[in-house]
Design an enzyme around this catalytic site. Structure first.
Site, PDB file in Angstrom:
ATOM      1  N   GLU A 407       0.824  -1.214   0.000  1.00  0.00           N
ATOM      2  CA  GLU A 407       0.000   0.000   0.000  1.00  0.00           C
ATOM      3  C   GLU A 407       0.856   1.260   0.000  1.00  0.00           C
ATOM      4  O   GLU A 407       0.513   2.268  -0.640  1.00  0.00           O
ATOM      5  CB  GLU A 407      -0.947  -0.018   1.204  1.00  0.00           C
ATOM      6  N   HIS A 478     -12.024  -6.000   7.132  1.00  0.00           N
ATOM      7  CA  HIS A 478     -12.939  -5.964   6.000  1.00  0.00           C
ATOM      8  C   HIS A 478     -14.220  -5.208   6.313  1.00  0.00           C
ATOM      9  O   HIS A 478     -15.092  -5.113   5.452  1.00  0.00           O
ATOM     10  CB  HIS A 478     -13.304  -7.388   5.532  1.00  0.00           C
TER      11      HIS A 478
END
Length: 677
Positions: A407, A478
């Site tokens: 990321e 999530h």
């Protein structure tokens, strides 16, 4: 390729080098005196002992073709690259006319953006990712040049340096990574940084990567290494590591005391290895200059330093009023939908389709837009949620491609690519899920203050897309939403649409705007019927403009994201029961915030209920409540109420998610109680 040595190098070149070496050392030694006189330069990292490699970096750098990312010890590097002594002093004592940052950034952070000498962070090594991104743009636009990034050997311990070198070798990009190895990371010896004596050996197995070792104390060896590195990087379109063996003659910085961890033998050794004195002796030994000639050059350098000091010391200080300048650039102003609303009729589109079609429309409109991220460009797949489906097929691998599972690399190289040309806009999927964005936070922070710390000379034009929130049974990593933490950082816009048309309009405005926008997408609504709307062609939504979804007179319910639909449901139920008339406001844009719409509603209803999916404790609703209390207290008929998630993570089993996150029943009950207050 020309080879440099003491016998064959032209006298004018040697004269220029000796002048730069002398002037640089005089500056390096004078810097601490400014602090002693309380004139500034409160941070100074002396470069003495790195003279050979720093002179070479600056001499090889071509300001018309290359990009240079120096670190805080690179004083001689930028002097050799063409910056003046006056410009360096202006930076050191933080004057308003400092070309690097106008006094906004820390001293010893040298830059000249108009020459492609980049303004970099104090978090050393983060600029490696920017250098890689810039090189990516060079390759795409067929620009012949290199991206040069520089730092010490201890910095290579940082994960983002490995990400940068791995990415540059994978993508075959013309980047020169200069490692100035002086043996220490502040007081930590390199044997505690890596098992290899030479940290560059850690990368010996990387494909498409050349490693060059040189004596960073020697001008000629350093010049030959850097010249070869630049030629190789351009011709082979591959990255190069130049590992320069240096010594650090002084302390790490003026806040360090190296006698606490270095013995007398070592201190005498590094002093005897002084590159400047070695170069001076060579010029005399090989009869290239006489003592009188060298003294004349030194006198000229001292005169320039004195002149630079007199000019810099009288330069103006930064105006404190300007502190608010360059926090965010002015955004694109919608021309056809100034309120961000419409009355169009027709077929409804779901939220994921609206985002996908808007991306494609904007990419057709502007050929200088790019998109990458994890899993976003693989044949017919467009990410986990198919948001980018069909993008790569239409716009090609050069504009739409997958990134490594890193990321930090995704965000950092996007920042770097924007540095090549301000016309570039990059859309990135910062992580597959917002919960995984945390490894990129250091690069996100860099993005948020690039514009401010460069005094308005550079802003990365980025749209950072993140699939956010719960209600999908995803559990940890999530189902979280992260805006409450990120709204504390100035320098980025943050939007969180609840409907397909708002998602399309805000995305269009973001891609057409300068600066950074964090675009949070409630993934539970991607295909939800309640989020589907008619989406007019070229629909635009301005930043900082809330949307009143339901007018009412008894209570202002302020919300965004997934809870918008729950709030509308609760408001309609309470209206049917005759319990009250609730005004529901979807703020859409957290930064900037539409205060005017909120204040007008509060003045009308006298009661405020704030609902969001994030945790109540320290969530964005806390800021909304504080703002309304301080500005609109006289209109309030009841305490402001907030409803959000519990102060726990969102668990995986549906029982945990149900008890943790807001739902229509909880919103209904809390609103009913507030109406009855």
């Amino acid at each position: 390729m020309e080879k440099y040595d003491i016998k064959t190098t032209g006298k004018e070149t040697l004269k220029k080098w000796f002048y730069l070496l002398s002037l640089g050392r005089m500056l390096d030694e004078k810097a601490p005196s400014y602090l002693l006189q309380s004139l500034g330069w409160s941070y100074h990292a002396p470069y003495a002992g790195h003279d050979g490699i720093q002179l070479a970096i600056g001499q090889v750098f071509n300001r018309k073709e290359d990009f240079l990312f120096p670190y805080y010890r690179d004083m001689l590097t930028v002097l050799s690259a063409g910056m003046t002594a006056e410009e360096i002093i202006l930076n050191g004592i933080s004057k308003a006319t400092d070309v690097a940052s106008g006094g906004r950034h820390m001293s010893n952070h040298f830059a000249k953006p108009e020459w492609n000498i980049q303004n970099v962070s104090s978090a050393t090594g983060t600029h490696d990712l920017h250098a890689v991104g810039t090189a990516r743009a060079m390759r795409y636009y067929k620009h012949e040049g290199v991206s040069i990034t520089s730092h010490g050997e201890a910095t290579v311990s940082e994960g983002f340096v490995y990400e940068a070198i791995n990415g540059a070798s994978t993508e075959r990009l013309p980047v020169i990574f200069v490692i100035q190895d002086n043996g220490y990371g502040i007081s930590v010896p390199k044997k505690q940084q890596t098992a290899n004596r030479k940290v560059s050996d850690n990368f010996s197995g990387f494909k498409n990567l050349k490693i060059i070792h040189c004596n960073g104390k020697d001008v000629f060896d350093s010049m030959n290494a850097m010249t070869h590195a630049r030629k190789y990087a351009i011709e082979e379109n591959c990255p190069v590591i130049v590992h320069a063996n240096c010594v650090r003659i002084g302390s790490h910085s003026n806040s360090d005391k190296h006698t606490l961890y270095r013995d007398e033998y070592e201190l005498e050794y590094v002093k005897a290895a002084d590159p400047l004195y070695k170069f001076r002796r060579m010029l005399l030994r090989y009869d290239r200059f006489t003592e009188e000639e060298l003294k004349e050059i030194e006198a000229k350098a001292r005169k320039e330093l004195n002149t630079a000091h007199r000019k810099a010391i009288t330069a103006p200080d930064p105006d404190p009023v300007s502190v608010y300048d360059y926090v965010l650039p002015e955004p694109y102003q919608p021309r056809y939908y100034p309120e961000g609303t419409h009355t169009a009729k027709g077929e409804k589109k779901n939220l994921v389709t609206a985002i996908n079609e808007t991306l494609k429309a904007e990419f057709r409109r502007n050929p200088d837009t790019f998109l990458w991220g994890q899993d976003v460009a693989n044949k017919d797949k467009g990410g986990v949620f198919n948001v980018t489906k069909g993008m790569q097929q239409e716009f090609g691998n050069g504009r739409v491609f997958n990134a490594p599972l890193a990321e930090d690399y995704i965000v950092g190289t996007a920042n770097g690519m924007c540095r090549f040309d301000p016309k570039i806009h990059v859309v990135i999927e910062g992580a597959e899920f917002a919960d995984y964005f945390w490894p990129a936070i250091d690069q996100y922070v860099e993005c948020t203050h690039d514009y401010w710390r460069s005094n308005g000379k550079f802003t990365p034009n980025l749209t950072i897309r993140l699939a956010s929130g719960g209600y999908i049974g995803g559990g940890l990593y999530h189902s979280q939403t992260i805006e409450g933490a990120l709204t504390t950082l100035p320098g980025a816009r943050i939007v969180y649409p609840s409907f397909a048309d708002d998602a399309a309009g805000l995305l269009r405005t973001s891609i057409r705007s300068r600066g950074v926008t964090l675009f949070l997408e409630p993934k539970a609504l991607y295909n939800a019927a309640e989020a589907a709307t008619v989406v007019p062609e070229d629909f635009e939504v301005p930043f900082g403009k809330a949307r009143i979804l339901r007018s009412g007179n008894d209570l202002s319910l302020i919300t965004y994201g997934n809870t918008t639909h729950f709030s509308l449901r609760a408001a309609e139920q309470l209206a049917r029961e005759g319990a009250g008339d609730i005004e529901v406001i979807d703020i859409r844009s957290l930064i900037p915030l539409d205060r005017e719409t909120l204040f007008q509603s509060v003045a009308k209803t006298g009661k405020v209920f704030i609902v969001h999916e994030d945790k109540v404790f320290s969530g964005f609703g806390a800021e909304l409540a504080a703002l309304i209390t301080s500005e609109m207290f006289r209109y309030l008929d009841a305490p402001i109420q907030r409803l959000g998630a519990l102060f726990t993570p969102v668990g995986f089993h549906h029982n945990f998610e149900e008890v943790t996150l807001p739902n229509p029943a909880r919103i209904y009950q809390a609103a009913k109680e507030l109406l009855a207050y």
